[in-house]
Design a protein around this motif. Structure first.
Motif, mmCIF file in Angstrom:
data_model
loop_
_atom_site.group_PDB
_atom_site.id
_atom_site.type_symbol
_atom_site.label_atom_id
_atom_site.label_comp_id
_atom_site.label_asym_id
_atom_site.label_seq_id
_atom_site.Cartn_x
_atom_site.Cartn_y
_atom_site.Cartn_z
ATOM 1 N N SER A 84 12.835 -7.824 21.097
ATOM 2 C CA SER A 84 13.568 -6.880 20.252
ATOM 3 C C SER A 84 13.683 -7.412 18.827
ATOM 4 O O SER A 84 13.496 -6.659 17.864
ATOM 5 N N LEU A 85 13.985 -8.697 18.686
ATOM 6 C CA LEU A 85 14.071 -9.288 17.344
ATOM 7 C C LEU A 85 12.722 -9.239 16.638
ATOM 8 O O LEU A 85 12.643 -8.921 15.445
ATOM 9 N N GLN A 86 11.647 -9.538 17.363
ATOM 10 C CA GLN A 86 10.312 -9.483 16.768
ATOM 11 C C GLN A 86 9.982 -8.066 16.324
ATOM 12 O O GLN A 86 9.431 -7.855 15.239
ATOM 13 N N LEU A 87 10.334 -7.093 17.156
ATOM 14 C CA LEU A 87 10.065 -5.699 16.803
ATOM 15 C C LEU A 87 10.870 -5.270 15.577
ATOM 16 O O LEU A 87 10.359 -4.529 14.721
ATOM 17 N N LYS A 88 12.118 -5.729 15.469
ATOM 18 C CA LYS A 88 12.922 -5.401 14.293
ATOM 19 C C LYS A 88 12.296 -5.983 13.027
ATOM 20 O O LYS A 88 12.231 -5.323 11.989
ATOM 21 N N LYS A 89 11.830 -7.238 13.109
ATOM 22 C CA LYS A 89 11.186 -7.864 11.952
ATOM 23 C C LYS A 89 9.911 -7.110 11.573
ATOM 24 O O LYS A 89 9.662 -6.845 10.397
ATOM 25 N N GLN A 90 9.123 -6.755 12.567
ATOM 26 C CA GLN A 90 7.879 -6.034 12.299
ATOM 27 C C GLN A 90 8.163 -4.651 11.730
ATOM 28 O O GLN A 90 7.442 -4.174 10.855
ATOM 29 N N LEU A 91 9.212 -3.999 12.208
ATOM 30 C CA LEU A 91 9.584 -2.688 11.690
ATOM 31 C C LEU A 91 10.012 -2.791 10.229
ATOM 32 O O LEU A 91 9.621 -1.961 9.392
ATOM 33 N N ALA A 92 10.790 -3.811 9.899
ATOM 34 C CA ALA A 92 11.215 -4.007 8.510
ATOM 35 C C ALA A 92 10.000 -4.274 7.629
ATOM 36 O O ALA A 92 9.888 -3.727 6.515
ATOM 37 N N GLU A 93 9.085 -5.098 8.090
ATOM 38 C CA GLU A 93 7.866 -5.401 7.326
ATOM 39 C C GLU A 93 7.013 -4.152 7.154
ATOM 40 O O GLU A 93 6.457 -3.911 6.085
ATOM 41 N N SER A 94 6.927 -3.330 8.227
ATOM 42 C CA SER A 94 6.134 -2.103 8.114
ATOM 43 C C SER A 94 6.760 -1.137 7.116
ATOM 44 O O SER A 94 6.053 -0.440 6.392
ATOM 45 N N GLU A 95 8.091 -1.096 7.040
ATOM 46 C CA GLU A 95 8.751 -0.254 6.036
ATOM 47 C C GLU A 95 8.410 -0.721 4.628
ATOM 48 O O GLU A 95 8.175 0.092 3.735
ATOM 49 N N ASN A 96 8.357 -2.044 4.425
ATOM 50 C CA ASN A 96 7.964 -2.576 3.118
ATOM 51 C C ASN A 96 6.531 -2.177 2.794
ATOM 52 O O ASN A 96 6.228 -1.796 1.663
ATOM 53 N N VAL A 97 5.647 -2.276 3.779
ATOM 54 C CA VAL A 97 4.239 -1.919 3.556
ATOM 55 C C VAL A 97 4.123 -0.441 3.208
ATOM 56 O O VAL A 97 3.391 -0.058 2.278
ATOM 57 N N VAL A 98 4.837 0.419 3.924
ATOM 58 C CA VAL A 98 4.786 1.858 3.644
ATOM 59 C C VAL A 98 5.320 2.138 2.234
ATOM 60 O O VAL A 98 4.743 2.950 1.494
ATOM 61 N N ARG A 99 6.384 1.476 1.849
ATOM 62 C CA ARG A 99 6.941 1.649 0.510
ATOM 63 C C ARG A 99 5.925 1.258 -0.567
ATOM 64 O O ARG A 99 5.709 1.979 -1.536
ATOM 65 N N ARG A 100 5.265 0.110 -0.365
ATOM 66 C CA ARG A 100 4.257 -0.338 -1.332
ATOM 67 C C ARG A 100 3.068 0.605 -1.375
ATOM 68 O O ARG A 100 2.540 0.924 -2.444
ATOM 69 N N LEU A 101 2.641 1.065 -0.172
ATOM 70 C CA LEU A 101 1.514 2.000 -0.134
ATOM 71 C C LEU A 101 1.854 3.310 -0.832
ATOM 72 O O LEU A 101 1.004 3.900 -1.524
ATOM 73 N N SER A 102 3.081 3.769 -0.672
ATOM 74 C CA SER A 102 3.465 5.012 -1.347
ATOM 75 C C SER A 102 3.482 4.820 -2.854
ATOM 76 O O SER A 102 3.091 5.716 -3.604
ATOM 77 N N ARG A 103 3.911 3.657 -3.331
ATOM 78 C CA ARG A 103 3.875 3.377 -4.769
ATOM 79 C C ARG A 103 2.440 3.368 -5.276
ATOM 80 O O ARG A 103 2.138 3.899 -6.343
ATOM 81 N N ILE A 104 1.554 2.720 -4.499
ATOM 82 C CA ILE A 104 0.145 2.671 -4.887
ATOM 83 C C ILE A 104 -0.443 4.075 -4.908
ATOM 84 O O ILE A 104 -1.185 4.449 -5.830
ATOM 85 N N ALA A 105 -0.124 4.886 -3.902
ATOM 86 C CA ALA A 105 -0.650 6.247 -3.847
ATOM 87 C C ALA A 105 -0.146 7.083 -5.014
ATOM 88 O O ALA A 105 -0.898 7.862 -5.603
ATOM 89 N N VAL A 106 1.124 6.917 -5.360
ATOM 90 C CA VAL A 106 1.668 7.654 -6.504
ATOM 91 C C VAL A 106 0.985 7.201 -7.787
ATOM 92 O O VAL A 106 0.645 8.008 -8.655
ATOM 93 N N ALA A 107 0.767 5.905 -7.905
ATOM 94 C CA ALA A 107 0.136 5.384 -9.117
ATOM 95 C C ALA A 107 -1.332 5.799 -9.207
ATOM 96 O O ALA A 107 -1.869 5.971 -10.305
ATOM 97 N N ALA A 108 -1.983 5.990 -8.093
ATOM 98 C CA ALA A 108 -3.401 6.316 -8.095
ATOM 99 C C ALA A 108 -3.678 7.806 -8.257
ATOM 100 O O ALA A 108 -4.823 8.206 -8.470
ATOM 101 N N ARG A 109 -2.692 8.647 -8.184
ATOM 102 C CA ARG A 109 -2.892 10.087 -8.356
ATOM 103 C C ARG A 109 -3.373 10.381 -9.779
ATOM 104 O O ARG A 109 -2.967 9.724 -10.727
ATOM 105 N N PRO A 110 -4.191 11.390 -9.862
ATOM 106 C CA PRO A 110 -4.600 11.753 -11.231
ATOM 107 C C PRO A 110 -3.402 12.299 -11.990
ATOM 108 O O PRO A 110 -2.546 12.977 -11.416
#
Length: 144
Positions: A84-110
């Motif tokens: 459960s602790l490992q899954l919580k850490k991975q979930l938090a990390e995945s949220e960070n990755v999604v946040r960064r990817l959304s920033r990159i996607a917004v920045a890459a839009r024409p």
């Protein structure tokens, strides 16, 4: 008269002897029944002792089984907590990755056409992409 008196006493003694013999026979019958009941009771007690010993062995086996199950369940609970602790850490990390990817996607839009300064919009997009890239490089050295 003494002869008649003697016969009466002898007759009384004979009658008492007959009554005593009858009573002894009755007591003998009751004693036989009591002996039979005693043997039956001894057999019942022996069966009860055997059943008690079997029950004690079964209880000992159940205690051993409960102890084993308790140990296994404790180990599984510890493993589940760690997972459960490992899954919580991975979930938090995945949220960070999604946040960064959304920033990159917004920045890459024409850029959308804006009536004011057309040269300022590409500069903001480049700056946002650079910021997203630097954020990605900072988080534990992972490039997502």
């Amino acid at each position: 008269m003494s002869h008649l008196f003697g016969v009466a006493i002898e007759s009384l003694v004979a009658i008492l002897l007959v009554v005593t013999i009858g009573y002894c026979m009755l007591l003998n019958t009751r004693l036989k029944r009591l002996k039979a009941d005693e043997h039956s009771l001894k057999a019942t007690i022996a069966e009860l002792i055997t059943a008690t010993e079997i029950a004690e062995r079964a209880i000992g086996g159940l205690k051993h089984t409960v102890r084993d199950v308790n140990e296994n369940l404790g180990n599984q609970l510890n493993s589940a907590s760690e997972m459960s602790l490992q899954l919580k850490k991975q979930l938090a990390e995945s949220e960070n990755v999604v946040r960064r990817l959304s920033r990159i996607a917004v920045a890459a839009r024409p850029p959308e056409p804006q009536p004011a300064t057309p040269e300022a919009t590409p500069a903001k997009a480049v700056a946002a992409a650079a910021q997203a890239f630097s954020d990605r490089r900072r988080s534990n050295g992972l490039a997502a």
